[in-house]
Design a protein around this motif. Structure first.
Motif, PDB file in Angstrom:
ATOM      1  N   PRO A  54       0.811  -1.230   0.000  1.00  0.00           N
ATOM      2  CA  PRO A  54       0.000   0.000   0.000  1.00  0.00           C
ATOM      3  C   PRO A  54       0.842   1.277   0.000  1.00  0.00           C
ATOM      4  O   PRO A  54       0.539   2.221  -0.734  1.00  0.00           O
ATOM      5  N   GLU A  55       1.905   1.328   0.817  1.00  0.00           N
ATOM      6  CA  GLU A  55       2.693   2.555   0.903  1.00  0.00           C
ATOM      7  C   GLU A  55       3.472   2.822  -0.382  1.00  0.00           C
ATOM      8  O   GLU A  55       3.610   3.981  -0.803  1.00  0.00           O
ATOM      9  N   VAL A  56       3.957   1.770  -1.047  1.00  0.00           N
ATOM     10  CA  VAL A  56       4.704   1.981  -2.286  1.00  0.00           C
ATOM     11  C   VAL A  56       3.770   2.434  -3.406  1.00  0.00           C
ATOM     12  O   VAL A  56       4.121   3.295  -4.216  1.00  0.00           O
ATOM     13  N   ARG A  57       2.581   1.877  -3.461  1.00  0.00           N
ATOM     14  CA  ARG A  57       1.612   2.316  -4.464  1.00  0.00           C
ATOM     15  C   ARG A  57       1.270   3.795  -4.272  1.00  0.00           C
ATOM     16  O   ARG A  57       1.196   4.563  -5.238  1.00  0.00           O
ATOM     17  N   GLU A  58       1.067   4.213  -3.028  1.00  0.00           N
ATOM     18  CA  GLU A  58       0.757   5.600  -2.747  1.00  0.00           C
ATOM     19  C   GLU A  58       1.962   6.495  -3.063  1.00  0.00           C
ATOM     20  O   GLU A  58       1.810   7.612  -3.558  1.00  0.00           O
ATOM     21  N   LEU A  59       3.159   5.991  -2.786  1.00  0.00           N
ATOM     22  CA  LEU A  59       4.392   6.738  -3.027  1.00  0.00           C
ATOM     23  C   LEU A  59       4.556   7.046  -4.513  1.00  0.00           C
ATOM     24  O   LEU A  59       4.801   8.201  -4.902  1.00  0.00           O
ATOM     25  N   THR A  60       4.428   6.037  -5.362  1.00  0.00           N
ATOM     26  CA  THR A  60       4.609   6.248  -6.795  1.00  0.00           C
ATOM     27  C   THR A  60       3.476   7.087  -7.378  1.00  0.00           C
ATOM     28  O   THR A  60       3.689   7.856  -8.320  1.00  0.00           O
ATOM     29  N   ARG A  61       2.283   6.961  -6.822  1.00  0.00           N
ATOM     30  CA  ARG A  61       1.163   7.774  -7.314  1.00  0.00           C
ATOM     31  C   ARG A  61       1.426   9.253  -7.061  1.00  0.00           C
ATOM     32  O   ARG A  61       1.272  10.095  -7.957  1.00  0.00           O
ATOM     33  N   LYS A  62       1.845   9.584  -5.834  1.00  0.00           N
ATOM     34  CA  LYS A  62       2.120  10.981  -5.507  1.00  0.00           C
ATOM     35  C   LYS A  62       3.319  11.523  -6.275  1.00  0.00           C
ATOM     36  O   LYS A  62       3.380  12.712  -6.576  1.00  0.00           O
ATOM     37  N   ALA A  63       4.269  10.649  -6.598  1.00  0.00           N
ATOM     38  CA  ALA A  63       5.454  11.072  -7.338  1.00  0.00           C
ATOM     39  C   ALA A  63       5.170  11.218  -8.826  1.00  0.00           C
ATOM     40  O   ALA A  63       6.027  11.710  -9.570  1.00  0.00           O
ATOM     41  N   GLY A  64       3.987  10.815  -9.262  1.00  0.00           N
ATOM     42  CA  GLY A  64       3.649  10.912 -10.675  1.00  0.00           C
ATOM     43  C   GLY A  64       4.442   9.959 -11.539  1.00  0.00           C
ATOM     44  O   GLY A  64       4.721  10.237 -12.707  1.00  0.00           O
ATOM     45  N   VAL A  65       4.784   8.802 -10.971  1.00  0.00           N
ATOM     46  CA  VAL A  65       5.637   7.836 -11.667  1.00  0.00           C
ATOM     47  C   VAL A  65       4.811   6.633 -12.092  1.00  0.00           C
ATOM     48  O   VAL A  65       4.053   6.065 -11.290  1.00  0.00           O
ATOM     49  N   ALA A  66       4.962   6.247 -13.339  1.00  0.00           N
ATOM     50  CA  ALA A  66       4.327   5.026 -13.844  1.00  0.00           C
ATOM     51  C   ALA A  66       5.351   3.900 -13.762  1.00  0.00           C
ATOM     52  O   ALA A  66       6.134   3.676 -14.695  1.00  0.00           O
ATOM     53  N   ALA A  67       5.373   3.215 -12.643  1.00  0.00           N
ATOM     54  CA  ALA A  67       6.367   2.167 -12.415  1.00  0.00           C
ATOM     55  C   ALA A  67       5.816   0.807 -12.829  1.00  0.00           C
ATOM     56  O   ALA A  67       4.632   0.515 -12.646  1.00  0.00           O
ATOM     57  N   THR A  68       6.689  -0.014 -13.375  1.00  0.00           N
ATOM     58  CA  THR A  68       6.333  -1.395 -13.723  1.00  0.00           C
ATOM     59  C   THR A  68       6.579  -2.277 -12.513  1.00  0.00           C
ATOM     60  O   THR A  68       7.705  -2.338 -12.007  1.00  0.00           O
ATOM     61  N   THR A  69       5.533  -2.948 -12.043  1.00  0.00           N
ATOM     62  CA  THR A  69       5.644  -3.808 -10.863  1.00  0.00           C
ATOM     63  C   THR A  69       5.769  -5.261 -11.292  1.00  0.00           C
ATOM     64  O   THR A  69       4.965  -5.752 -12.094  1.00  0.00           O
ATOM     65  N   THR A  70       6.774  -5.944 -10.754  1.00  0.00           N
ATOM     66  CA  THR A  70       7.025  -7.344 -11.107  1.00  0.00           C
ATOM     67  C   THR A  70       7.306  -8.134  -9.843  1.00  0.00           C
ATOM     68  O   THR A  70       8.148  -7.739  -9.034  1.00  0.00           O
ATOM     69  N   ARG A  71       6.609  -9.257  -9.670  1.00  0.00           N
ATOM     70  CA  ARG A  71       6.926 -10.165  -8.566  1.00  0.00           C
ATOM     71  C   ARG A  71       8.006 -11.128  -9.059  1.00  0.00           C
ATOM     72  O   ARG A  71       7.841 -11.768 -10.103  1.00  0.00           O
ATOM     73  N   LEU A  72       9.092 -11.236  -8.321  1.00  0.00           N
ATOM     74  CA  LEU A  72      10.182 -12.089  -8.785  1.00  0.00           C
ATOM     75  C   LEU A  72      10.970 -12.681  -7.637  1.00  0.00           C
ATOM     76  O   LEU A  72      10.804 -12.281  -6.472  1.00  0.00           O
ATOM     77  N   ARG A  73      11.842 -13.612  -7.980  1.00  0.00           N
ATOM     78  CA  ARG A  73      12.756 -14.263  -7.045  1.00  0.00           C
ATOM     79  C   ARG A  73      14.181 -14.045  -7.535  1.00  0.00           C
ATOM     80  O   ARG A  73      14.400 -13.652  -8.682  1.00  0.00           O
ATOM     81  N   PRO A  74      15.179 -14.319  -6.707  1.00  0.00           N
ATOM     82  CA  PRO A  74      16.573 -14.216  -7.175  1.00  0.00           C
ATOM     83  C   PRO A  74      16.794 -15.076  -8.416  1.00  0.00           C
ATOM     84  O   PRO A  74      16.247 -16.171  -8.535  1.00  0.00           O
ATOM     85  N   GLY A  75      17.572 -14.565  -9.354  1.00  0.00           N
ATOM     86  CA  GLY A  75      17.848 -15.291 -10.579  1.00  0.00           C
ATOM     87  C   GLY A  75      16.888 -14.982 -11.709  1.00  0.00           C
ATOM     88  O   GLY A  75      17.081 -15.459 -12.828  1.00  0.00           O
ATOM     89  N   ASP A  76      15.871 -14.175 -11.456  1.00  0.00           N
ATOM     90  CA  ASP A  76      14.914 -13.824 -12.507  1.00  0.00           C
ATOM     91  C   ASP A  76      15.624 -13.083 -13.638  1.00  0.00           C
ATOM     92  O   ASP A  76      16.509 -12.255 -13.399  1.00  0.00           O
ATOM     93  N   ALA A  77      15.223 -13.343 -14.864  1.00  0.00           N
ATOM     94  CA  ALA A  77      15.865 -12.735 -16.028  1.00  0.00           C
ATOM     95  C   ALA A  77      15.730 -11.211 -16.039  1.00  0.00           C
ATOM     96  O   ALA A  77      16.580 -10.505 -16.594  1.00  0.00           O
ATOM     97  N   LEU A  78      14.677 -10.683 -15.420  1.00  0.00           N
ATOM     98  CA  LEU A  78      14.482  -9.240 -15.409  1.00  0.00           C
ATOM     99  C   LEU A  78      15.636  -8.524 -14.714  1.00  0.00           C
ATOM    100  O   LEU A  78      15.980  -7.391 -15.071  1.00  0.00           O
ATOM    101  N   LEU A  79      16.249  -9.162 -13.726  1.00  0.00           N
ATOM    102  CA  LEU A  79      17.341  -8.526 -12.996  1.00  0.00           C
ATOM    103  C   LEU A  79      18.508  -8.204 -13.924  1.00  0.00           C
ATOM    104  O   LEU A  79      19.177  -7.180 -13.768  1.00  0.00           O
ATOM    105  N   ARG A  80      18.748  -9.065 -14.907  1.00  0.00           N
ATOM    106  CA  ARG A  80      19.823  -8.804 -15.865  1.00  0.00           C
ATOM    107  C   ARG A  80      19.433  -7.729 -16.879  1.00  0.00           C
ATOM    108  O   ARG A  80      20.297  -7.073 -17.444  1.00  0.00           O
ATOM    109  N   GLN A  81      18.144  -7.552 -17.098  1.00  0.00           N
ATOM    110  CA  GLN A  81      17.712  -6.464 -17.965  1.00  0.00           C
ATOM    111  C   GLN A  81      17.850  -5.115 -17.252  1.00  0.00           C
ATOM    112  O   GLN A  81      18.246  -4.124 -17.862  1.00  0.00           O
ATOM    113  N   LEU A  82      17.529  -5.093 -15.968  1.00  0.00           N
ATOM    114  CA  LEU A  82      17.617  -3.850 -15.205  1.00  0.00           C
ATOM    115  C   LEU A  82      19.059  -3.456 -14.949  1.00  0.00           C
ATOM    116  O   LEU A  82      19.391  -2.258 -14.937  1.00  0.00           O
TER     117      LEU A  82
END
Length: 464
Positions: free
Chosen positions: A366-394
């Motif tokens: 809840p607090e992170v959703r409110e944080l990004t909303r007030k900051a005017g940021v469209a963040a991509t939310t991803t549930r992941l574990r260590p070793g996820d391929a997204l980590l190498r993209q970021l």
């Protein structure tokens, strides 16, 4: 520590600094530093500032405010050519942190030298005697933190009655840190008819009090909205299990390139740095519990590339300008959206691209959703574990881990002591600096998972 300045080329107009009235001597220095065209905040404020008007400039972090006021101050001082007097600076730049004072002075130094102007910095945490000697020798531009300058004024070593131009940089942050009463007392000692330039990312109530009290008919230039994110900055929220937070963080920071990791508390920054070093990440810490010499040494290690990760409290969101920071990680999500924007502004500076990652556990949704909303940021939310391929993209590139420094100890340390940065029998402390030991490459998953442990997020804000 002098950070290398980025090549400043993108601008919303075709104006040159010469078109704006910047003298040739400064233009040559700018060109040598790769600063080719003015940024919007510079193009907007310089004509009024050079004309002697009071200016209120608002722009997001990384928008180029430093050059906007430095060029105006130095140009006007050179034009008046008033002789230096002992203890009486001709221009005053007030800033909230020691690091910011140092870095503004490092940017200003070659410009001031080209005009034969003398500059110096004043802040706490270091000996006062060299500062007193510098004041007595005479200075044109004084870059100061309010607290230590107030001490010198009270002791009679500094007088502000000859200040021709006063600049308040990061005024909103000075308000957040409680500096406004001291700032007000200092401004009251500057000449009433002097020029005043105030730069801030936001105009909160505390800042507005200063504007109404000390600026005369100011010209207002608001180049970016308070909530304007940087176009070249991508935002990601990684929804992780609490037990995976540290492993994910190691995967991100073991990648090539510079990363800044933010925590809420000073103890949290210290603890996390030790764990990262023990895991093989070259990391240093920056927070208010460090002596000034240690803060300077750690920033230099980060700037010079000896350490690739800086773990910091919010002090670094306003206090450092290091080039080529590819990644910002909110290991502890900040409490306020303003802090999120200022932290994130350590990357994607001066037109460069950057990635911002927020680590979020189930209880923080809840607090992170409110944080990004007030900051005017469209963040991509991803549930992941260590070793996820997204980590190498970021954080692309081969992961490298460095064996941590071995303390001088008469006996072996157990695994728990090593992970927590405990002392050896002789009391040697592990150092939170880059090691000279050989670097080893590891697969992302095995390297991070090997050091996975429950992270302890900070529970209070405002660690300095």
């Amino acid at each position: 520590m002098a950070a290398r300045r980025p090549r400043q080329t993108n601008s919303s107009n075709s104006l040159t600094f010469a078109d704006l009235g910047v003298p040739d001597a400064l233009n040559r220095v700018l060109a040598a530093a790769g600063v080719d065209r003015p940024f919007p905040i510079q193009a907007a404020t310089l004509p009024d500032a050079l004309a002697g008007r009071d200016v209120l400039g608002r722009g997001r972090t990384g928008s180029g405010k430093t050059y906007a006021f430095l060029l105006a101050v130095l140009t006007r001082l050179a034009a008046t050519a008033t002789p230096r007097r002992a203890g009486r600076p001709r221009a005053l730049i007030l800033v909230p942190t020691r690091e910011l004072a140092t870095q503004i002075d490092s940017v200003m130094a070659p410009l001031a030298q080209a005009l034969s102007l003398r500059t110096m910095t004043i802040f706490g945490g270091v000996a006062a005697r060299p500062q007193i000697a510098g004041l007595r020798a005479g200075v044109d531009v004084l870059v100061a933190c309010p607290g230590r300058l107030a001490d010198h004024v009270e002791a009679g070593d500094a007088h502000l009655d000859a200040v021709e131009i006063t600049v308040l940089d990061e005024a909103d942050h000075m308000a957040d840190l409680g500096f406004l009463p001291t700032v007000r007392r200092l401004l009251e000692q500057t000449p009433r008819g002097g020029q005043r330039l105030l730069f801030s990312a936001t105009l909160d109530a505390g800042v507005d009090v200063l504007v109404r009290r000390f600026l005369t008919d100011p010209v207002v230039h608001s180049v970016d909205s308070t909530l304007s994110p940087v176009a070249a900055m991508t935002h990601h929220v990684l929804h992780v299990h609490a037990d995976d937070r540290f492993a994910v963080l190691v995967e991100l920071t073991a990648a090539p390139g510079r990363a800044v990791v933010f925590t809420r508390t000073k103890q949290g920054a210290k603890r996390l740095t030790r764990r990262l070093v023990a895991a093989g990440v070259t990391a240093v810490e920056l927070h208010g519990n460090l002596a000034q010499a240690a803060r300077t040494r750690n920033l230099r290690a980060f700037s010079d590339g000896q350490a690739h990760t800086l773990v910091a409290t919010d002090i670094a969101a306003r206090g450092i300008h290091i080039d080529d920071v590819a990644l910002v990680v909110h290991a502890d999500p900040p409490v306020e959206h303003k802090a999120y924007l200022h932290r994130s502004g350590r990357t994607a500076r001066a037109g460069a691209a950057g990635t911002v990652v927020t680590l979020m556990t189930d209880g923080q949704v809840p607090e992170v959703r409110e944080l990004t909303r007030k900051a005017g940021v469209a963040a991509t939310t991803t549930r992941l574990r260590p070793g996820d391929a997204l980590l190498r993209q970021l954080a692309p590139g081969e992961r490298t881990l460095v064996p941590p420094p071995v303390p001088q100890s008469a006996g072996p340390r157990n695994e728990a002591q090593s992970a927590q940065g405990g002392r050896g029998r002789r009391g040697a402390k592990p150092t939170s600096t880059a090691s000279n030991a050989s670097v080893r490459s590891v697969p992302a998953r095995s390297g991070a998972a090997a050091f996975s442990a429950r992270a302890r997020p900070g529970t209070r804000s405002g660690g300095r």
